[in-house]
Structure formats: structure tokens, C-alpha cells
Enzyme design. Structure first.
Site, PDB file in Angstrom:
ATOM      1  N   GLU A 135     140.395  -6.914  14.303  1.00 40.99           N
ATOM      2  CA  GLU A 135     139.040  -7.339  14.645  1.00 40.99           C
ATOM      3  C   GLU A 135     138.267  -7.967  13.584  1.00 40.99           C
ATOM      4  OE1 GLU A 135     136.996  -4.227  16.861  1.00 40.99           O
ATOM      5  OE2 GLU A 135     138.029  -4.488  18.665  1.00 40.99           O
ATOM      6  N   GLU A 180     143.515  -4.189  23.712  1.00 38.64           N
ATOM      7  CA  GLU A 180     142.711  -2.986  23.859  1.00 38.64           C
ATOM      8  C   GLU A 180     142.023  -3.251  25.344  1.00 38.64           C
ATOM      9  OE1 GLU A 180     140.223  -1.384  20.570  1.00 38.64           O
ATOM     10  OE2 GLU A 180     141.609  -1.571  19.034  1.00 38.64           O
TER      11      GLU A 180
END
Length: 759
Positions: free
Chosen positions: A127, A198
Site C-alpha cells: 500500500e 485484501e
């Protein structure tokens, strides 16, 4: 627990187990590696392989993950000139060393798919797009370097960068979040697949926070939408099983229990209906796999908020996903000359473009209720011993500085605790003085002349803490001892190496005036607790301490308690109920089961966590050592040992529900296969259905949480259900008037609701 968890994941329809790699656990000191016990990465991957599943290895090595310091080893903090996660040579050097170490370890065991192993995908970074702008011109070159470095390791399988829209070729950009079917912009190159790394099945919880509940229906909707609308080829649940943050591995304020609302709960029990509903979804998608992989894709509108995603195979096969985006209303749509009723916010899956085999909003899987069973009360004061933590004065400390030291850089994550001490001369005894402390640490405990004066703490949203208390000072020398506490290190954000914690300002106010600002003063420091250094929590450390009989007539801060217990009979998960305690850490046979903080209540709610998991592998049959370190003062005599089990199972189906997807197998060519919805009940291993608490075939009101007989009810309901289910681990009851001896009310749509007890 690995074999059981992996087997349940496979039974739930998963093909891949995805895991992070924890740099700070595997390389606790530079060049010193650890891969033992529950950090045996190779063994874990081979266990997955043995059960016929694939692996995604998220090396990172920055991982965030509500893991202390985002998985980075704290020794990086002391590398001269280092800037984490940027185009910075020191950081890149150590990051490449560790990444290479992991890749070479995998290669040496032939674990990559290119070698015949199970690893089909690896991840570099994590991320990064969230923080890239903060690094200005040092951000983009780091992304390019990380991608090139990873690909250059030649694993023979693809690499992924999650939430990195500009991931350099051939690294795949992927999505994280709850609604990637709506939010993902898609692969940044036509030769890359659409990947969701995710899919948050709930959300992590913090001390002082409340659990986030995400429904099975919502998860299923967004998985189906991602597969259909984004042509998704990979969806990972974060988490499918979260487990327990043993020891001190959780990040700032994160609870010891992690993602307990996942399809497999903290203890590895199936959380229903989430686990079962997703199992049905997986089976339905796999029946469409040929068309999804090779068919021609087309999508078109079926209404203002309705649409179809169609995959037409070359050999005539066809699969369709019919979507109703209306969150309030059911909709009837027309597709290929047939009408279909779509519940609000739902997707129907048609593996042949004719028959609906699954709808994301129609849950036919059983509901289950988890219960705790009292096993032992640890209420005998004769069985408990205590040891009071030594409160250091300035003269007791070996490290002295004329300024307030930063907490994390001083402890180097060797302990949650750092003592700040100073002494000063008071020319008269006085009451009503005010001690004011401002800290960027999470908790402060204050002692004046070794007497407890007060505490303060922050929260996840406001991490720092402020203390403003009245104190009494003696004539002559006064000692102030302030214990700064971190409840985990931060795990996210740019420039993590620059974060500061600990005391920032200390002042004492007399009557109407400041006596002194002690922020720049002669301070003495002690890292950690004396009980930690003596390893009070283990067998070897016990003999080094003078334990005393228990005295709990008053709340005692900073106290160690110990007792013993025997293992509960059976195989059910074991927990400690610490609802009578305040805040601290617990150990069983020398192994930390994590931090507890029961006294931190969310607004108008119960404590964030009262039950603390003790894995069966941590305990022996008898004489198990339990040690508690309590900061605020609690009552150990009310601590109990309990077991967790699935005590009730409940099924509720209507005529509009769909039969189990498995009943479609072998009947695909039937235009209208005779399939009926079913109530399917199953108790955990070792238990059977012992009692039918409720049974109604007709139109029962309510659901599995709260129910009652409706105006239509078959008098045979209980007898039929008891005959089919009592004494069995699992049973199946089709929604059939014939099964229940006729139709009790022909003008009423039928439903079947059964609630049963497992013993």
C-alpha cells in the site's frame, strides 16, 4: 493449529493461503535470522502444499498489518541516515538483503510454482501509494527500484504491488478494500490480471473500540461483483483467519484478538453463516470458471440500477451475473426471455445463463452461536502469590540525561515500559501541588516518593496522554518516578523512523505559581521492569523472586501475580477470562498470550476484549504456570479458565431460497432440475445435536436470532426434525410439504426454521 486451519479453509472453497512475512520476527538483529516455532515459514508453506493449496507470499517487507512497527525491525531505526520506504540507500540495502534471504530460502526448498512448489504469487512493498506523495521526489524512484529488485530475483512467478496503480511492468497492481468491484480502476496493463489482495471481512479492533461487523451477504456481493464487473481472477480475504497477537506483536492500541469476525474466528472455529455462505459462493463461481476464463465478456443494463455481466463461451457455454444495485428494493428483471427476481443489493449467479444457483443476499447456510463454558475458578487466595514491581528512584537508575528522552529510541522495542525519574529539593512540606505531565506515549503511571499518585492514557484516535493530578511533597528530597507505557508501536504512515513517543513536558505547580518546569532537568532512566529482567513469567525466573501471599484488600498497581491450573479436558479452545483485571500482560508456561486491557471501556459498551486465547499447544495436563502483570490493579481471584465451543446451530430457509450449490453438480443439463432449499445443521467435531430448541414448518416469524410460531405451523415440525437430527452430528431437512406430512396452509409461502443445541 496450522493443519486444522488450512483444512477448514480448503473445505470452505479456498484455493490459496496468503500470508505476510514478518521481518522483525525473522531478523531480530542484523544478519541473525529466526525461523523456528510459529515463525517456521518453510514448514507453514509445506503444510499448505501438503493439503493441496497454493500460496501467496507477501514479503513486503513493510507489511503494516496492525503488526508492531509495520513489521520493520526496530534496529533499522539506528542505521545512520536511514529513511524507511524511500529512495534511500541504507534502507534499500537492508530491504534487499532481507527480501533476497526469503526468496533464496524459498528457492532452496523448491517452493515456487516454477519449481513445482505452491507459491504462485509474491508481493513487494505494501500500500505504498498511501504515503508516496510524502516522500516527494524520493517516492517514484523507490517504486521503480523495488519492482526491479523483486523481478530481478527471478522467482519464476509474478510479483504484485497492492494499491499501487502505477506498478511498473511486469509487477501487477492490485486492489485492497471492501468494495473493489466498484472502486478498482483495473490492471494498468492489458497483460495483467485483475487481483484483489485484501477483501476485508471485518476490521481490526483496538482497545477502547467496538467490533466492526460485516455481513456475509455484503462480502459475497462484492466478491461476485469483482469477478463479474472487473473480470477478477483472484480474491483474497483479509482475514479469513486472523488469530491472536501473542506477546507484544500488535501495533499501537490493537487488541490481542485479531479479526475474530473472520470466517474462521480467533480460535479456528467456523463463524456461521459467513463461512458457509462464502463456501456456497466459491462453488457457484467455480461452476462458471470455463466461461470466465475463455468466454467473451459483455455487460448491459437490465434497468436503472440493474445490469447483466455475461460470459459467452466459444463452445456454446454461457455464464451470467445479474446485479441489482438498488439497496432498498427488490427488482424483477428480464434476461434471455426469462424473468428473474433480484433481492435488493444482490447478485444472482447463473452458470448456464438459465438457472440461478446462488444469490448473494439469500443465506441458506446455518447460523451458529459461540458459548463459553466455565472450567476452573482460580479463586483460592492460597493458590495465588504476588510480587510488587520495584519503583525506581533517580538514584537507582544507571542512565542519566539532562533532557527527556524519546521512548521508542530508548527502549528499542525491548519492552513496553520506560521509567523517567528525577529528584528535587523541597524546602517545605506541602499539599495541593499539581503534577502535570504531557506524553506522546500511550499510558503514564505516576509515583511520588514511591507512592502511587495516578495514571492517564490516550486512545487509538488520540494516542498521547496527559496527566494532571494533585500530589503531596515532603520537606527535603522528593523523588518523582513516571512510567511511560507503549501499547504497541505505530505500524503505518510516512517517515516511521521519525515518530516520537514518551514524555514531552513535566511541570509541578505550587499554590498559585509554578515551582518548576522539569522538562530540561537531570533525569534518570530505566528500560523495562525489574520483573521483566528477572523473567518473572518463566520457571527459571520464579526462584529469583521473593513471592508473597496474596493481599488484595486494595487495588495495587504494578503487581505480578502467579498461580497454576490444570488443562481442561477435551479439545475445545481454552481462554482466560480476565474481566476482573485492569491492564497488563499474561503468560502461560513462559509464553506470552498477549497484552490485556479490560479496564478501557468503549462508550456505552463492554470492554473491547475480556477473553484471551491460550492455545492447547501452550499447556500441559497439569501444573500450568499462569503469570499476570497488572498495571492498574485488578482482582486475580475472579480470573477464570473457560473453554469455547459452538453450542447452538440454527437454519432458516424460505421457498425463495436456493438449494445447496452442490446439488447442481451433475444436473447442469437439466432445464429445471428438481432441487429444493434445505436446512442443513452441523455441530462441531465431537458433538451431536442433543436438543431441538425450536422447529416450525409453515411461516415462522423472525430469524435465527429471535423467532416465534407464525399463523401457519405444521404440528409435525418438532417430531420430524427430532427424528432426522437428534443424536447426529449433522442433518439435512428439505423444505418439503411431503416431508412434514402435508401442507398446513396451501395459500401461504413456506419456510422452515430449526434451532438446535449441540452437546
Amino acid at each position: 493449529m496450522w493443519p486444522s486451519l488450512i483444512s477448514k479453509a480448503k473445505e470452505g472453497g479456498l484455493d490459496v493461503i496468503q500470508t505476510y512475512v514478518f521481518w522483525n520476527q525473522h531478523e531480530p538483529q542484523p544478519g541473525q535470522y529466526y525461523f523456528q516455532g510459529r515463525y517456521d515459514l518453510v514448514r507453514f508453506i509445506k503444510e499448505i502444499q501438503a493439503r493441496g493449496l497454493y500460496v501467496t507470499l507477501r514479503i513486503g517487507p513493510f507489511i503494516e498489518a496492525e503488526w508492531t512497527y509495520g513489521g520493520l525491525p526496530f534496529w533499522l531505526h539506528d542505521i545512520p541516515g536511514i529513511v524507511y520506504r524511500s529512495d534511500n540507500e541504507p534502507f534499500k540495502y537492508y530491504m534487499q538483503n532481507f527480501t533476497t534471504k526469503i526468496v533464496e530460502l524459498m528457492k532452496s526448498e523448491k517452493l515456487y510454482a516454477s519449481q513445482g512448489g505452491p507459491i504462485i504469487l509474491s508481493q513487494i512493498e505494501n500500500e505504498y501509494r498511501n504515503v508516496e506523495r510524502a516522500f516527494h521526489e524520493k517516492g517514484p524512484p523507490y517504486v521503480l527500484w523495488a519492482a526491479k529488485m523483486a523481478v530481478g530475483l527471478q522467482t519464476g512467478v509474478p510479483w504484485v504491488m497492492c494499491k499501487q496503480d502505477d506498478a511498473p511492468d511486469p509487477v501487477i497492481n492490485s486492489c485492497n478494500g471492501m468494495r473493489c468491484g466498484e472502486t478498482f480502476a483495473g490492471p494498468n496493463s492489458p497483460n495483467k490480471p485483475s487481483i484483489w489482495t485484501e477483501n476485508w471481512t471485518s476490521f481490526y479492533q483496538v482497545f477502547g473500540g467496538e467490533p466492526y461487523i460485516r455481513s456475509a451477504e455484503d462480502i459475497a456481493f462484492h466478491v461476485a461483483l469483482f469477478v463479474a464487473a472487473k473480470k477478477g481472477s483472484y480474491v483474497n480475504y483479509y482475514m479469513y483467519h486472523g488469530g491472536t497477537n501473542f506477546g507484544r506483536v500488535s501495533s499501537a492500541y490493537a487488541t490481542t484478538s485479531y479479526y475474530d469476525q473472520a470466517p474462521l474466528d480467533e480460535y479456528g472455529l467456523t463463524r456461521q453463516p459467513k463461512w458457509g455462505h462464502l463456501k456456497e459462493l466459491h462453488a457457484a463461481i467455480k461452476l462458471c470458471s470455463e466461461q470466465l476464463l475463455t468466454g467473451t465478456y459483455n455487460n448491459f443494463s437490465l434497468g436503472q440500477l440493474q445490469e447483466a455481466h455475461v460470459f459467452q463461451g466459444k463452445s456454446g457455454g454461457c455464464a451470467a451475473f445479474l446485479v441489482n444495485n438498488d439497496i432498498r428494493n427488490t427488482s424483477t428483471v428480464y434476461f434471455q426471455n426469462s424473468s428473474f427476481v433480484l433481492p435488493q443489493k444482490s447478485i444472482s449467479i447463473l452458470p448456464d445463463c438459465k438457472n440461478v444457483i446462488f444469490n448473494t443476499a439469500k443465506v441458506s447456510s446455518q447460523y451458529s452461536a459461540r458459548s463459553t463454558w466455565l472450567n476452573q475458578k482460580l479463586e483460592s487466595s492460597e493458590q495465588w502469590k504476588e510480587f510488587s514491581e520495584v519503583i525506581p528512584n533517580f538514584s537507582d537508575t544507571s542512565e542519566k540525561e539532562t533532557t527527556l528522552l524519546e521512548h521508542m529510541g530508548t527502549t528499542k522495542d525491548a519492552s513496553d515500559y520506560l521509567w523517567y525519574t528525577f529528584s528535587f529539593q523541597q524546602n517545605s512540606s506541602a499539599k495541593g501541588n499539581m503534577l502535570q505531565v504531557y506524553s506522546l506515549g500511550h499510558v503514564i503511571h505516576a509515583f511520588v516518593n514511591r507512592i502511587y499518585a495516578g495514571s492517564a492514557h490516550g486512545s487509538h484516535e488520540n494516542p498521547g496522554s496527559s496527566l494532571n493530578i494533585s500530589i503531596s511533597l515532603n520537606y527535603g528530597v522528593n523523588n518523582i518516578s513516571l512510567l511511560s507505557v507503549m501499547v504497541g508501536l505505530p505500524d503505518s504512515g510516512a517517515y516511521l523512523e521519525r515518530r516520537v513517543a514518551g514524555l514531552r513536558r513535566v511541570r509541578i505547580q505550587g499554590t498559585g505559581k509554578w515551582l518548576q518546569d522539569f522538562s530540561k532537568y537531570q533525569w534518570g532512566y530505566q528500560v523495562g521492569l525489574s520483573g521483566e529482567k528477572l523473567k518473572t513469567y518463566g520457571d527459571q525466573g520464579l526462584a529469583k523472586i521473593q513471592w508473597n501471599n496474596l493481599t488484595i484488600s486494595h487495588q495495587q498497581p504494578l503487581t505480578w501475580y502467579k498461580t497454576t491450573f490444570d488443562a481442561p479436558i477435551g479439545n475445545d479452545p481454552v481462554v482466560l477470562n480476565l474481566s476482573s483485571m485492569g491492564k497488563g500482560e499474561a503468560w502461560v508456561n513462559g509464553q506470552s498470550i498477549g497484552r490485556y486491557w479490560v479496564s478501557f471501556y468503549p462508550d456505552k459498551a463492554d470492554p473491547s476484549q475480556t477473553l484471551y486465547h491460550v492455545p492447547r499447544s501452550f499447556i500441559k495436563n497439569s501444573g500450568n504456570l499462569l503469570v499476570l502483570f497488572e498495571e492498574f490493579g485488578g482482582n486475580p481471584l475472579k480470573v477464570t479458565l473457560e473453554t469455547i465451543t459452538i453450542s447452538k446451530v440454527c437454519g432458516h430457509v424460505l421457498e425463495s431460497h436456493l438449494p445447496p450449490v452442490v446439488s447442481w453438480l451433475g444436473r447442469q443439463n437439466q432445464t429445471h432440475p428438481r432441487r429444493k432449499p434445505k436446512v442443513q445443521l452441523e455441530c462441531p467435531h465431537g458433538r451431536t445435536i442433543s436438543k431441538i430448541l425450536f422447529a416450525s414448518f409453515g411461516n415462522p416469524s423472525g430469524d435465527c436470532k429471535s423467532y416465534a410460531f407464525g399463523r401457519c405451523h405444521s404440528s409435525n415440525s418438532r417430531a420430524v426434525v427430532e427424528k432426522a437430527c437428534l443424536g447426529k452430528r449433522h442433518c439435512s431437512l428439505p423444505l418439503s410439504t411431503k416431508r412434514f406430512g402435508g401442507d398446513p396452509c396451501s395459500d401461504t409461502p413456506k419456510a422452515l426454521l430449526v434451532d438446535a443445541e449441540c452437546r
